[in-house]
Design a protein around this motif. Structure first.
Motif, short mmCIF file in Angstrom:
data_model
loop_
_atom_site.label_atom_id
_atom_site.label_comp_id
_atom_site.label_asym_id
_atom_site.label_seq_id
_atom_site.Cartn_x
_atom_site.Cartn_y
_atom_site.Cartn_z
N TRP A 187 -6.33 1.15 12.84
CA TRP A 187 -6.21 1.89 11.58
C TRP A 187 -4.79 1.74 11.06
CZ3 TRP A 187 -9.40 4.06 8.23
CH2 TRP A 187 -8.97 5.08 7.38
N TYR A 188 -4.66 1.23 9.83
CA TYR A 188 -3.34 0.98 9.24
C TYR A 188 -3.22 1.76 7.94
CZ TYR A 188 0.77 -1.59 7.59
OH TYR A 188 2.03 -1.94 7.15
N THR A 189 -2.29 2.74 7.92
CA THR A 189 -2.15 3.58 6.73
C THR A 189 -1.07 3.08 5.79
OG1 THR A 189 -0.64 5.06 7.92
CG2 THR A 189 -3.00 5.63 7.92
N HIS A 190 0.15 2.87 6.29
CA HIS A 190 1.22 2.41 5.41
C HIS A 190 2.36 1.83 6.24
CE1 HIS A 190 1.94 6.72 6.27
NE2 HIS A 190 3.21 6.34 6.40
N PRO A 191 3.16 0.93 5.67
CA PRO A 191 4.28 0.35 6.40
C PRO A 191 5.44 1.33 6.52
CG PRO A 191 4.24 -0.47 4.14
CD PRO A 191 3.02 0.37 4.31
N ARG A 192 6.12 1.30 7.68
CA ARG A 192 7.27 2.17 7.92
C ARG A 192 8.31 1.42 8.75
NH1 ARG A 192 6.76 7.66 7.67
NH2 ARG A 192 8.99 7.58 8.01
N GLU A 193 9.55 1.36 8.24
CA GLU A 193 10.70 0.82 8.96
C GLU A 193 10.38 -0.53 9.61
OE1 GLU A 193 12.23 3.68 11.70
OE2 GLU A 193 12.61 5.18 10.15
N GLU A 194 9.88 -1.44 8.81
CA GLU A 194 9.53 -2.76 9.33
C GLU A 194 10.73 -3.69 9.32
OE1 GLU A 194 4.84 -3.27 8.27
OE2 GLU A 194 6.27 -3.68 6.68
N THR A 195 10.79 -4.55 10.32
CA THR A 195 11.79 -5.61 10.40
C THR A 195 11.06 -6.94 10.50
OG1 THR A 195 11.91 -5.56 12.82
CG2 THR A 195 13.36 -4.04 11.61
N ALA A 196 11.81 -8.03 10.35
CA ALA A 196 11.19 -9.35 10.47
C ALA A 196 10.56 -9.52 11.84
CB ALA A 196 12.24 -10.44 10.22
N GLU A 197 11.24 -8.97 12.88
CA GLU A 197 10.71 -9.09 14.24
C GLU A 197 9.43 -8.28 14.42
OE1 GLU A 197 14.98 -9.96 14.08
OE2 GLU A 197 13.79 -8.21 13.47
N SER A 198 9.42 -7.05 13.88
CA SER A 198 8.23 -6.22 14.05
C SER A 198 7.05 -6.76 13.26
CB SER A 198 8.53 -4.77 13.63
OG SER A 198 8.75 -4.67 12.23
N ILE A 199 7.31 -7.33 12.09
CA ILE A 199 6.23 -7.93 11.30
C ILE A 199 5.62 -9.11 12.04
CG2 ILE A 199 5.71 -9.21 9.18
CD1 ILE A 199 7.79 -7.43 7.77
N ALA A 200 6.48 -9.96 12.60
CA ALA A 200 5.98 -11.12 13.35
C ALA A 200 5.18 -10.70 14.56
CB ALA A 200 7.15 -12.01 13.76
N ARG A 201 5.68 -9.69 15.27
CA ARG A 201 4.98 -9.19 16.45
C ARG A 201 3.63 -8.61 16.06
NH1 ARG A 201 3.52 -8.95 21.70
NH2 ARG A 201 3.38 -6.81 22.51
N ASN A 202 3.58 -7.78 15.02
CA ASN A 202 2.33 -7.17 14.60
C ASN A 202 1.35 -8.21 14.08
OD1 ASN A 202 2.80 -4.50 15.24
ND2 ASN A 202 3.66 -3.98 13.25
N LEU A 203 1.85 -9.23 13.41
CA LEU A 203 0.96 -10.26 12.89
C LEU A 203 0.21 -10.95 14.02
CD1 LEU A 203 -0.05 -11.70 10.38
CD2 LEU A 203 1.88 -13.29 10.59
N THR A 204 0.91 -11.25 15.10
CA THR A 204 0.27 -11.86 16.26
C THR A 204 -0.79 -10.94 16.84
OG1 THR A 204 2.25 -13.13 16.79
CG2 THR A 204 0.66 -12.82 18.56
N LEU A 205 -0.44 -9.67 17.00
CA LEU A 205 -1.38 -8.71 17.56
C LEU A 205 -2.56 -8.46 16.63
CD1 LEU A 205 1.16 -6.12 19.05
CD2 LEU A 205 -0.25 -7.74 20.33
#
Length: 846
Positions: free
Chosen positions: A621-639
Motif C-alpha cells: 500500500w503506497y499513500t504518498h512520497p516522504r523524504e525520498e533520496t536517489a538511493e531510496s528511490i532506486a532501492r524501492n524500485l527494485t523491491l
C-alpha cells in the motif's frame, strides 16, 4: 454531599446580572495601562527558563500592560489591589494557595504558567509527595486559566484535574519563543529596568572559543541542556544510546562533541573512553549563543519517561532560530518541524546533516523552517497572552461593576458527614474568609457531637435553625451560591425552590461537575478522540485450523488503532476467508497473501523475513512520497518490481512511479472509500465550512488561519486531533467564526451533515479519506490538488481544486463559489464504498 469536590465551581460563584456596558468599563480603565503582576522566583536556578519565558512575553506586553515582577507573598499581598491580573510563574506551594484566596477576595483574575510538570507527585522540586498536586487542585477553582508551552503538558494537567473531579480551569497552550541572542539582550535590558525586582543575572558577553575543531577540519556537534534530575532520566545521559553511532561516524568523518550543561562530573562519566574528542562548557546564556554560532549541527536528546514526553521544543527552536540544523528523534513537540529536523535513524541523519553532500539538504530544511519560526516570535505569541488577560480582566470588571453578591451560604443539615463538613468549612474559609454565611441545624448537632468542633473552625459566626428551615428568603437572596447537602431532603428541596425564584445557584457535587464542564468549554477541545472506527464488515478476524491465514495484513507496531489499521480491518472483514492484522515486530503468520501497509515494511521484510516475500503474493500500500533520496528511490524500485502489486491511493503517484521505472502491470490504483449507509446525504444550507484532519504541518495551518480571518461571515468547524500543537492555535481558537471539535468517529457522519463546504488544504496527501466521506454527505469540496482529490473532483462540476502554492485569496474565492454550486455531490462518489474498495483489493489475488 462531598464538600471538597464542590470547589470545582467556586470560580463561577457569582449571580449573573444584566451587566454593565463593557465599553464604559474599557473607557474607565483607559487612563492607565492595565497592570499585570508576575509572581515569580528571582533566584531559583531551576526556574531560570520559566522566568525568561515570561520575561520575553512581558517585554512585548509592555506596549499595552504595565508589568510588575513580584518575588514574595508579602509584597503581593500589600499591592494586589493595584493589580488588574496576576500570573503565577512555575510555583505550586502554600504561598500560591494563599495568593489564590487573596485574588479571589479582591476579584482579580489569576493565571498559572507552568513550563514543567511540577504537579507530578515525584517531581524533585516538591518537599513532600503530592504537595504540588494538592496545591494545583486547591488553586484550580479560582484560576482563570492554566498556560503551558506544549499541548501534551496541557493534557497532562487536565488529566490531574479530571482525576480530582475538576473539569476546569481551561488549559491554554502558549509555546516558548524562538529565542535569539538579540531577543535575549532586549529582554535582559527590559528586566533590569524593573528596579523593584531583585534580579542579578549576568549580562550577556561573548567568550573566546577555545575549540581546536576548525584547525583539524572536524565537524562540530552541540548538545545543550540540564544534567538531569532525581525524578526523571532526562539530561546528559540521554546521549548514552547515541554514543556508539557518534563513534562509528567519527571513524569516517571526524567530529567533536560539545556539551553545554551544569554538571561536569556527569559529563565526564558520559564521555569516558567515548572514542572521539569532546568539550564541556559551563551553562550560561552566553555560552549557548557562543557555541550555536560556531557549531555545524545541534544533536538533541531527552529521556524516555513520563516527564520527558510533555517537554516543549525550546532547544530545537533556539537552534533553528540561529540557523543551525537539528538532529533529533521525532516527537509531538516537534510536529510542526517534522520535515525540517533530521529525524531518521541516527547514522543516516548524521550522514545527511554532516556528510559530504549535506549543504543542499541543510539549506532546504532551514528554508522550510523560516516561515514556521515566524509563528514563534514574541510579538506573535504575545497576542495569546494579551487576549487571555484582556478577556479575564473585562469579566472581572463586569462583575465588580454589577451589584455584587453578598457571599456564599453553607448549610449543614441532618445527614451530612463530619469530615465533608470540615473540608467544606476549610475551603470556604480560604476562598471567602469570613464573607460567607454558615447555617447549622441544631438537630444535626444533637445527633453528631463532632460537629461542635466544626463551628469553631469556621471563620463566620454560625446561624442556627431547628427542624425545617422555615422562611429563609433573606438568607438565599443575592447569594453567590448555596452549598447544601442532599437535595432530596426537605431543606434541600426548599432551598432549590427558593433559588429558582431568586436566581441563586445551588451547588452539589454532581451539579457542579456538569456546570463546570459547560463553563470550561475549551477543555473539551483537548479530549481524546477515537482514532479508528470498528470494521463494518460481516467476517471477524480469524485463522485457519493450522494457524495460517488467507490474508495477513501488516502494520507498524505504533500504528495499532490508527487509520492504516482501520483500513486493514475494513478489507479483511468484507471477505469470507481467514485474515489477521499483525504488527511488523514479529514474523507474520503463514499466509497466501501478504498486505504491507507502508513501503518501508517491504524494505524491512526484505532484510528480516525474505522468505515471507518469496512464498506468497505481496501487496504494498503506497499513500504518498516522504523524504525520498536517489538511493531510496532506486532501492524501492527494485523491491516494487519484485512485489505482486503496488497499490496506489491516487493516479498521480502511480504515474510517478511508472516514470521512475516501475512495470505498469505492477501498478494499480484503488481510491479511498466511505460507508454510504453511515455518511448519508443532506440538504445544504447551514452555511458551515468544515474540515476534518489531525494536525500536521503538511495540513497547511497558516493558510487555514488566514482563510478563516478572510471570511468572517462564514462559520468554520474543524474536526480533528492535536491542533493545540499548532503554535498559533490559541489565536485561531479566539476567532468568533471558528469552532474546534474532537469527537469519536461514530459522531463524524452527523457532524459532516452540518457541512455545506468541505475544505482540504494539505500540501501532501495520500487520500484523504475524510474528503470522500464529506462528499458522500453532499458537502461541496474545495481541495488542494493532492492525493486522490483530482480523481474524485471535476473542477467546477462537483467541487473545486486549487494548486498547493495558491494563497488565501484564491482559496477564499473558491469557497464562495462552492456555496453557490447546486450539484448533487453525493451522487458523484456514492460508488466508492468499503465493499467496493475491499472487492478491488481482494480481486488482485485472483
Amino acid at each position: 454531599m462531598n464538600y471538597t469536590t464542590s470547589r470545582s465551581a467556586f470560580d463561577e460563584l457569582t449571580v449573573r446580572f444584566p451587566g454593565a456596558n463593557l465599553s464604559q468599563i474599557d473607557a474607565r480603565s483607559s487612563s492607565r495601562k492595565l497592570r499585570v503582576g508576575w509572581y515569580i522566583k528571582d533566584s531559583d536556578a531551576n526556574s531560570a527558563s520559566a522566568r525568561y519565558r515570561c520575561f520575553h512575553f512581558a517585554r512585548v506586553l509592555e506596549g499595552e500592560f504595565e508589568n510588575i515582577f513580584i518575588s514574595n507573598f508579602k509584597d503581593m499581598k500589600s499591592g494586589i489591589n493595584e493589580l488588574d491580573a496576576v500570573i503565577i510563574v512555575k510555583r505550586l506551594d502554600q504561598s500560591t494557595i494563599e495568593l489564590a484566596a487573596l485574588a479571589r477576595l479582591a476579584q482579580k483574575p489569576i493565571f498559572l504558567d507552568l513550563c514543567d510538570d511540577v504537579a507530578h507527585p515525584l517531581h524533585s522540586a516538591q518537599k513532600a509527595p503530592y504537595a504540588s498536586l494538592t496545591s494545583l487542585v486547591a488553586l484550580a477553582p479560582v484560576l482563570s486559566g492554566i498556560v503551558t508551552p506544549s499541548a501534551e503538558m496541557a493534557e497532562r494537567l487536565q488529566g490531574y484535574l479530571l482525576d480530582n473531579r475538576l473539569s476546569g480551569p481551561p488549559c491554554h497552550v502558549i509555546p516558548d519563543i524562538a529565542e535569539t541572542r538579540a531577543l535575549f539582550e532586549a529582554t535582559e535590558r527590559f528586566v533590569r529596568s524593573k528596579r523593584s525586582f531583585p534580579y542579578s543575572a549576568p549580562l550577556l558577553h561573548t567568550k573566546p572559543n577555545d575549540s581546536s575543531a576548525f584547525k583539524y577540519g572536524r565537524k562540530k556537534i552541540l548538545w545543550f541542556g540540564n544534567y538531569g534530575g532525581q525524578h526523571s532520566n532526562f539530561g546528559i545521559f540521554s546521549l548514552k544510546p547515541k554514543m556508539k553511532h557518534l563513534r562509528e561516524f567519527h571513524q569516517k568523518f571526524p567530529i567533536e562533541l560539545t556539551v553545554i550543561s551544569n554538571s561536569e562530573i556527569a559529563y565526564e562519566s558520559l564521555v569516558i573512553d567515548c572514542g572521539f574528542p569532546t568539550r564541556y562548557v559551563e551553562w550560561s546564556s552566553s555560552s549557548v549563543y557562543d557555541e550555536l554560532e560556531q557549531t555545524d549541527a545541534v544533536l538533541l536528546s531527552t529521556g524516555d519517561d513520563e516527564f520527558c514526553n510533555v517537554k516543549s521544543s525550546n532547544r530545537a527552536l533556539q537552534a533553528l532560530a540561529a540557523s543551525v540544523p537539528v538532529i533529533s528523534e521525532k516527537s509531538s513537540a516537534l510536529t510542526e518541524f517534522e520535515d525540517i529536523i533530521f529525524s531518521a535513524y541516527l547514522p543516516r541523519s548524521l550522514h545527511a546533516c554532516l556528510g559530504p553532500d549535506s549543504e543542499s539538504k541543510i539549506r532546504t530544511k532551514l528554508d522550510l523552517a523560516e516561515p514556521i519560526l515566524q509563528r514563534y516570535t514574541p510579538e506573535r505569541l504575545v497576542n495569546h497572552w494579551s487576549n487571555l488577560l484582556k478577556s479575564a480582566i473585562s469579566k472581572s470588571l463586569l462583575k465588580r461593576a454589577s451589584n455584587p453578591p453578598t457571599g456564599a451560604l453553607l448549610v449543614l443539615d441532618s445527614g451530612d458527614d463530619p469530615d465533608d463538613a470540615f473540608a467544606a468549612i476549610a475551603v470556604m474559609n480560604q476562598a471567602f474568609g469570613s464573607n460567607y454565611d454558615l447555617l447549622v441545624s441544631l438537630d444535626l448537632l444533637s445527633v453528631e457531637p463532632t460537629f461542635h468542633k466544626a463551628l469553631y473552625r469556621a471563620k463566620p459566626l454560625p446561624k442556627f435553625f431547628s427542624g425545617n428551615l422555615g422562611r429563609i428568603e433573606a438568607q438565599v437572596s443575592r447569594r453567590a451560591a448555596i452549598i447544601v447537602g442532599e437535595l432530596s431532603s426537605i431543606s434541600g428541596q426548599q432551598i432549590v425552590k427558593l433559588a429558582e425564584q431568586l436566581g441563586a445557584e445551588v451547588l452539589t457535587h454532581g451539579e457542579a461537575a456538569v456546570a463546570g464542564l459547560e463553563r470550561f468549554g475549551t477543555s473539551a477541545a483537548f479530549a481524546p478522540a477515537a482514532a479508528v472506527r470498528p470494521p463494518e464488515g460481516r467476517y471477524p478476524e480469524h485463522t485457519d485450523p493450522d494457524g495460517s491465514v488467507e490474508w495477513a495484513f501488516v502494520i507498524h507496531n505504533k500504528a495499532k488503532g490508527w487509520i492504516l489499521d482501520a483500513i486493514c480491518q475494513e478489507i479483511g472483514s468484507r471477505q469470507p476467508d481467514s485474515w489477521k492484522v499483525v504488527d511488523h515486530s514479529r514474523p507474520p503468520p503463514i499466509s497466501r497473501n501478504l498486505f504491507l501497509t507502508h513501503p518501508s515494511l517491504l524494505n524491512f521484510f526484505d532484510s528480516n523475513y525474505p522468505e515471507a516475500l518469496a512464498t506468497r503474493n505481496v501487496f504494498v500500500w503506497y499513500t504518498h512520497p516522504r523524504e525520498e533520496t536517489a538511493e531510496s528511490i532506486a532501492r524501492n524500485l527494485t523491491l516494487f518490481n519484485g512485489a505482486t502489486r503496488i497499490i496506489f491511493t491516487c493516479e498521480s503517484n502511480r504515474r510517478l512511479w511508472i516514470e521512475r521505472g516501475l512495470a505498469p502491470e505492477k501498478a494499480v490504483v484503488v481510491l479511498g472509500a466511505a460507508d454510504p449507509s453511515l455518511f448519508r446525504g443532506h440538504q445544504r444550507g447551514g452555511g458551515v465550512v468544515g474540515l476534518s484532519s489531525s494536525f500536521y504541518e503538511r495540513k497547511n495551518p497558516d493558510l487555514l488561519l488566514s482563510v478563516i480571518k478572510a471570511l468572517p461571515h462564514r462559520n468554520f468547524v474543524l474536526l480533528g486531533r492535536h491542533w493545540n500543537r499548532y503554535a498559533l492555535f490559541e489565536e485561531m481558537l479566539a476567532l468568533p467564526n471558528f469552532t474546534y471539535m474532537t469527537r469519536p468517529y461514530r459522531d463524524y457522519p452527523q457532524i459532516y451533515r452540518m457541512f455545506d463546504v468541505f475544505l482540504s488544504i494539505s500540501s501532501l496527501e495520500g487520500g484523504p479519506i475524510p474528503l470522500v466521506e464529506a462528499m458522500m454527505c453532499n458537502a461541496v469540496p474545495v481541495a488542494s490538488r493532492t492525493g486522490f482529490a483530482p480523481d474524485l473532483i471535476v473542477h467546477g462540476e462537483n467541487g473545486f481544486l486549487f494548486e498547493i502554492d495558491e494563497g488565501t485569496s484564491r482559496v477564499s474565492d473558491l469557497i464562495e463559489q462552492a456555496f453557490a454550486l447546486d450539484t448533487d455531490v453525493r451522487a458523484t462518489v456514492e460508488r466508492y464504498s468499503w465493499d467496493q474498495f475491499s472487492a478491488e483489493i481482494i480481486g488482485l489475488a485472483l
